[in-house]
Enzyme design. Structure first.
Site, PDB file in Angstrom:
ATOM      1  N   LEU A 171       0.898  -1.149   0.000  1.00  0.00           N
ATOM      2  CA  LEU A 171       0.000   0.000   0.000  1.00  0.00           C
ATOM      3  C   LEU A 171       0.936   1.197   0.000  1.00  0.00           C
ATOM      4  O   LEU A 171       1.739   1.341   0.926  1.00  0.00           O
ATOM      5  CB  LEU A 171      -0.892  -0.028   1.246  1.00  0.00           C
ATOM      6  CG  LEU A 171      -2.072   0.934   1.312  1.00  0.00           C
ATOM      7  CD1 LEU A 171      -3.029   0.703   0.143  1.00  0.00           C
ATOM      8  CD2 LEU A 171      -2.820   0.757   2.634  1.00  0.00           C
ATOM      9  N   ASP A 172       0.883   2.020  -1.046  1.00  0.00           N
ATOM     10  CA  ASP A 172       1.925   3.027  -1.202  1.00  0.00           C
ATOM     11  C   ASP A 172       1.989   3.974  -0.013  1.00  0.00           C
ATOM     12  O   ASP A 172       1.044   4.096   0.773  1.00  0.00           O
ATOM     13  CB  ASP A 172       1.780   3.779  -2.524  1.00  0.00           C
ATOM     14  CG  ASP A 172       0.533   4.645  -2.596  1.00  0.00           C
ATOM     15  OD1 ASP A 172       0.461   5.615  -1.842  1.00  0.00           O
ATOM     16  OD2 ASP A 172      -0.347   4.348  -3.429  1.00  0.00           O
ATOM     17  N   LYS A 173       3.125   4.631   0.109  1.00  0.00           N
ATOM     18  CA  LYS A 173       3.427   5.438   1.291  1.00  0.00           C
ATOM     19  C   LYS A 173       2.415   6.554   1.510  1.00  0.00           C
ATOM     20  O   LYS A 173       2.151   6.956   2.645  1.00  0.00           O
ATOM     21  CB  LYS A 173       4.839   6.016   1.138  1.00  0.00           C
ATOM     22  CG  LYS A 173       5.438   6.565   2.409  1.00  0.00           C
ATOM     23  CD  LYS A 173       6.912   6.897   2.202  1.00  0.00           C
ATOM     24  CE  LYS A 173       7.546   7.414   3.469  1.00  0.00           C
ATOM     25  NZ  LYS A 173       8.993   7.711   3.295  1.00  0.00           N
TER      26      LYS A 173
END
Length: 232
Positions: free
Chosen positions: A99-101
């Site tokens: 889950l991207d930053k």
């Protein structure tokens, strides 16, 4: 005896896919020689990854985690923002997928490499649901186009996403359910249609729901939750 990549994944170090990459890059030693993808091993073998001896597979553990914005899902202990520094539990687990930053919400943490492999493999089309806030009102054209699949370029390649479920929740907010897991997919789909994502939250992974789990908190899965996942 089992394949070495599965053994490494079952030890809780990483997913099977990541273990394959480690083997391919020459970072895995089996009994003092470079490991091969075809190697089969048992608890009597010595397996070393980047200088660290791998312990035999442990008991499986499963947790939900509500990831905050700013936490990186890469398991790099040298990165102050790594998810590793947020997992304060007595067993070694790793995140299933990424889950991207800049996004937040539901993640599954486990040391079950086999389950991780099944949940991530593109052939299984597992659902993931997100709530997305964008910078302007969501139109019927936007919803329809998103649901049919969007074409965009990334890393020098042209891609077209698979059809998906999209529903407006309010003026600038929509719900989207994907069966793909391409990097920053929702952000790139939205950008291709002239929208900018303001907030992105994962609400569900297959039968697992975020519900009211507080931000940056970890919760063990119940036996019935684990069973439902394994029955998928």
């Amino acid at each position: 005896m089992i394949r070495i990549a599965k053994y490494i994944a079952d030890s809780g170090l990483c997913s099977r896919r990541a273990a394959c990459r480690l083997i391919e890059s020459g970072q895995v030693q089996l009994n003092d020689r470079a490991a091969l993808h075809t190697d089969r091993v048992s608890d009597n073998d010595t397996i070393v990854v980047n200088g660290k001896t791998i312990d035999p597979p442990a008991e499986y553990h499963y947790y939900l985690y509500n990831k905050p914005i700013g936490i990186d899902c890469v398991c790099n202990p040298q990165d102050a923002d790594s998810i590793l520094h947020q997992i304060n539990i007595p067993v070694r687990v790793f995140p299933v997928g990424r889950l991207d930053k800049d996004s937040h919400g539901l993640m599954l943490l486990t040391n079950d490499g086999e389950l991780c492999q099944r949940l991530l493999h593109p052939d299984y089309y597992h659902e993931k649901e997100y709530r997305v806030t964008v910078d302007k009102p969501v139109t019927e054209h936007f919803l329809g186009t998103m649901s049919l699949g969007v074409s965009y370029s990334t890393s020098g390649k042209n891609v077209t996403t698979l059809p998906c479920q999209v529903k407006r929740q309010s003026d600038n907010v929509f719900l989207i359910t994907l069966t793909q897991g391409m990097n920053r997919q929702i952000r790139r789909m939205s950008k291709a249609l002239g929208y900018r994502v303001i907030d992105l939250q994962r609400l569900r992974m297959e039968s697992l729901h975020l519900d009211d789990l507080p931000c940056n908190q970890i919760q063990a899965l119940s036996g019935s939750q684990v069973l439902r996942l394994k029955q998928l």
